[in-house]
Design a protein around this motif. Structure first.
Motif, PDB file in Angstrom:
ATOM      1  N   VAL A  20     -12.339  -9.495   7.199  1.00  0.00           N
ATOM      2  CA  VAL A  20     -12.648  -8.105   6.882  1.00  0.00           C
ATOM      3  C   VAL A  20     -14.139  -7.971   6.599  1.00  0.00           C
ATOM      4  N   THR A  21     -14.742  -6.930   7.144  1.00  0.00           N
ATOM      5  CA  THR A  21     -16.113  -6.549   6.791  1.00  0.00           C
ATOM      6  C   THR A  21     -16.032  -5.163   6.186  1.00  0.00           C
ATOM      7  N   VAL A  22     -16.556  -5.034   4.969  1.00  0.00           N
ATOM      8  CA  VAL A  22     -16.544  -3.734   4.299  1.00  0.00           C
ATOM      9  C   VAL A  22     -17.929  -3.105   4.349  1.00  0.00           C
ATOM     10  N   LYS A  23     -17.966  -1.823   4.121  1.00  0.00           N
ATOM     11  CA  LYS A  23     -19.234  -1.092   4.092  1.00  0.00           C
ATOM     12  C   LYS A  23     -20.041  -1.534   2.884  1.00  0.00           C
ATOM     13  N   PRO A  24     -21.369  -1.612   3.021  1.00  0.00           N
ATOM     14  CA  PRO A  24     -22.208  -1.950   1.859  1.00  0.00           C
ATOM     15  C   PRO A  24     -21.926  -0.986   0.712  1.00  0.00           C
ATOM     16  N   GLY A  25     -21.776  -1.553  -0.464  1.00  0.00           N
ATOM     17  CA  GLY A  25     -21.475  -0.764  -1.648  1.00  0.00           C
ATOM     18  C   GLY A  25     -19.986  -0.656  -1.938  1.00  0.00           C
ATOM     19  N   GLU A  29     -14.853  -2.359  -4.990  1.00  0.00           N
ATOM     20  CA  GLU A  29     -13.600  -1.631  -4.843  1.00  0.00           C
ATOM     21  C   GLU A  29     -12.632  -2.403  -3.938  1.00  0.00           C
ATOM     22  N   PHE A  30     -13.164  -2.991  -2.867  1.00  0.00           N
ATOM     23  CA  PHE A  30     -12.328  -3.786  -1.975  1.00  0.00           C
ATOM     24  C   PHE A  30     -11.743  -4.985  -2.729  1.00  0.00           C
ATOM     25  N   ILE A  31     -12.560  -5.652  -3.514  1.00  0.00           N
ATOM     26  CA  ILE A  31     -12.089  -6.807  -4.293  1.00  0.00           C
ATOM     27  C   ILE A  31     -10.974  -6.382  -5.246  1.00  0.00           C
ATOM     28  N   GLN A  32     -11.172  -5.297  -5.954  1.00  0.00           N
ATOM     29  CA  GLN A  32     -10.170  -4.818  -6.912  1.00  0.00           C
ATOM     30  C   GLN A  32      -8.844  -4.517  -6.212  1.00  0.00           C
ATOM     31  N   CYS A  33      -8.898  -3.799  -5.106  1.00  0.00           N
ATOM     32  CA  CYS A  33      -7.680  -3.461  -4.350  1.00  0.00           C
ATOM     33  C   CYS A  33      -7.011  -4.710  -3.792  1.00  0.00           C
ATOM     34  N   SER A  34      -7.814  -5.641  -3.294  1.00  0.00           N
ATOM     35  CA  SER A  34      -7.272  -6.844  -2.665  1.00  0.00           C
ATOM     36  C   SER A  34      -6.666  -7.800  -3.683  1.00  0.00           C
ATOM     37  N   ILE A  35      -7.255  -7.879  -4.869  1.00  0.00           N
ATOM     38  CA  ILE A  35      -6.679  -8.731  -5.912  1.00  0.00           C
ATOM     39  C   ILE A  35      -5.340  -8.150  -6.372  1.00  0.00           C
ATOM     40  N   ALA A  36      -5.248  -6.829  -6.505  1.00  0.00           N
ATOM     41  CA  ALA A  36      -3.976  -6.211  -6.886  1.00  0.00           C
ATOM     42  C   ALA A  36      -2.904  -6.526  -5.840  1.00  0.00           C
ATOM     43  N   ASN A  37      -3.259  -6.419  -4.572  1.00  0.00           N
ATOM     44  CA  ASN A  37      -2.317  -6.740  -3.493  1.00  0.00           C
ATOM     45  C   ASN A  37      -1.930  -8.227  -3.528  1.00  0.00           C
ATOM     46  N   ALA A  38      -2.915  -9.092  -3.711  1.00  0.00           N
ATOM     47  CA  ALA A  38      -2.653 -10.537  -3.729  1.00  0.00           C
ATOM     48  C   ALA A  38      -1.750 -10.922  -4.902  1.00  0.00           C
ATOM     49  N   ALA A  39      -1.998 -10.333  -6.079  1.00  0.00           N
ATOM     50  CA  ALA A  39      -1.199 -10.666  -7.264  1.00  0.00           C
ATOM     51  C   ALA A  39       0.267 -10.287  -7.061  1.00  0.00           C
ATOM     52  N   SER A  40       0.521  -9.184  -6.371  1.00  0.00           N
ATOM     53  CA  SER A  40       1.902  -8.805  -6.057  1.00  0.00           C
ATOM     54  C   SER A  40       2.453  -9.648  -4.914  1.00  0.00           C
ATOM     55  N   SER A  41       1.607  -9.990  -3.962  1.00  0.00           N
ATOM     56  CA  SER A  41       2.047 -10.761  -2.795  1.00  0.00           C
ATOM     57  C   SER A  41       2.581 -12.132  -3.178  1.00  0.00           C
ATOM     58  N   VAL A  42       1.943 -12.800  -4.144  1.00  0.00           N
ATOM     59  CA  VAL A  42       2.388 -14.146  -4.516  1.00  0.00           C
ATOM     60  C   VAL A  42       3.736 -14.132  -5.225  1.00  0.00           C
ATOM     61  N   LEU A  43       4.204 -12.949  -5.603  1.00  0.00           N
ATOM     62  CA  LEU A  43       5.523 -12.828  -6.224  1.00  0.00           C
ATOM     63  C   LEU A  43       6.621 -12.571  -5.194  1.00  0.00           C
ATOM     64  N   CYS A  60     -20.438  -8.498   2.053  1.00  0.00           N
ATOM     65  CA  CYS A  60     -19.598  -7.495   2.724  1.00  0.00           C
ATOM     66  C   CYS A  60     -18.494  -8.133   3.554  1.00  0.00           C
ATOM     67  N   LYS A  61     -18.504  -9.458   3.672  1.00  0.00           N
ATOM     68  CA  LYS A  61     -17.510 -10.150   4.501  1.00  0.00           C
ATOM     69  C   LYS A  61     -16.506 -10.882   3.610  1.00  0.00           C
ATOM     70  N   GLU A  91      -8.676   1.292   3.744  1.00  0.00           N
ATOM     71  CA  GLU A  91      -8.962   1.755   5.102  1.00  0.00           C
ATOM     72  C   GLU A  91     -10.370   2.331   5.248  1.00  0.00           C
ATOM     73  N   GLU A  92     -10.759   3.186   4.347  1.00  0.00           N
ATOM     74  CA  GLU A  92     -12.078   3.821   4.433  1.00  0.00           C
ATOM     75  C   GLU A  92     -13.215   2.916   3.960  1.00  0.00           C
ATOM     76  N   LEU A  93     -12.872   1.793   3.343  1.00  0.00           N
ATOM     77  CA  LEU A  93     -13.893   0.858   2.856  1.00  0.00           C
ATOM     78  C   LEU A  93     -14.377  -0.085   3.950  1.00  0.00           C
ATOM     79  N   MET A  94     -13.594  -0.219   5.009  1.00  0.00           N
ATOM     80  CA  MET A  94     -13.902  -1.193   6.059  1.00  0.00           C
ATOM     81  C   MET A  94     -14.961  -0.672   7.026  1.00  0.00           C
ATOM     82  N   ALA A  95     -15.889  -1.552   7.366  1.00  0.00           N
ATOM     83  CA  ALA A  95     -16.948  -1.211   8.321  1.00  0.00           C
ATOM     84  C   ALA A  95     -16.474  -1.372   9.757  1.00  0.00           C
ATOM     85  N   ALA A  96     -15.409  -2.159   9.939  1.00  0.00           N
ATOM     86  CA  ALA A  96     -14.850  -2.430  11.267  1.00  0.00           C
ATOM     87  C   ALA A  96     -13.380  -2.775  11.080  1.00  0.00           C
TER      88      ALA A  96
END
Length: 121
Positions: A20-25, A29-43, A60-61, A91-96
């Motif tokens: 994943v490549t996110v937009k600068p800045g 927010e991407f980290i926060q969202c992804s950690i929440a997803n990961a914490a639920s995923s491991v369950l 950004c990568k 979705e809107e955080l991703m640069a590509a």
């Protein structure tokens, strides 16, 4: 189960690296969202681990690493509420568009060697 013919058990795990490549800045927010997803995923039943990695040279990568015990795991993951929320939030955080690649483990092979637990478990 030995499907290789050489005495090596067949690897039934599904290991996916999502690039994943996110937009600068948008990194925090991407980290926060992804950690929440990961914490639920491991369950999830059948999930062995879910890592959120940020590139040391380009903040950004990212690489998201999901490891499931069986081939059914990734499809089940994509039907969970936390995955649906994550997709919508990032979705809107991703640069590509994100890119997924599948891998087969050569070492370690045993699923127990891959299983992660959350702190305090």
């Amino acid at each position: 189960k030995d499907d290789s013919g050489d005495g090596t058990p067949e690897d039934t795990k599904v290991i996916t690296h999502v690039y994943v490549t996110v937009k600068p800045g948008a990194e925090d927010e991407f980290i926060q969202c992804s950690i929440a997803n990961a914490a639920s995923s491991v369950l999830e039943p059948g999930n062995l681990r879910f890592d959120v990695l940020q590139n040391a040279g380009d903040p950004c990568k990212f690489v998201l690493v999901g490891v499931y015990a069986t081939r059914d795991g990734p499809a089940a993951h994509k039907n969970t509420p936390h995955y649906t929320i994550w997709r919508r939030e990032v979705e809107e955080l991703m640069a590509a568009p994100r890119e997924a690649r599948r891998y087969v483990a050569k070492f370690p092979v045993a699923p127990a060697a891959w299983k992660m637990t959350l702190s305090g478990e």
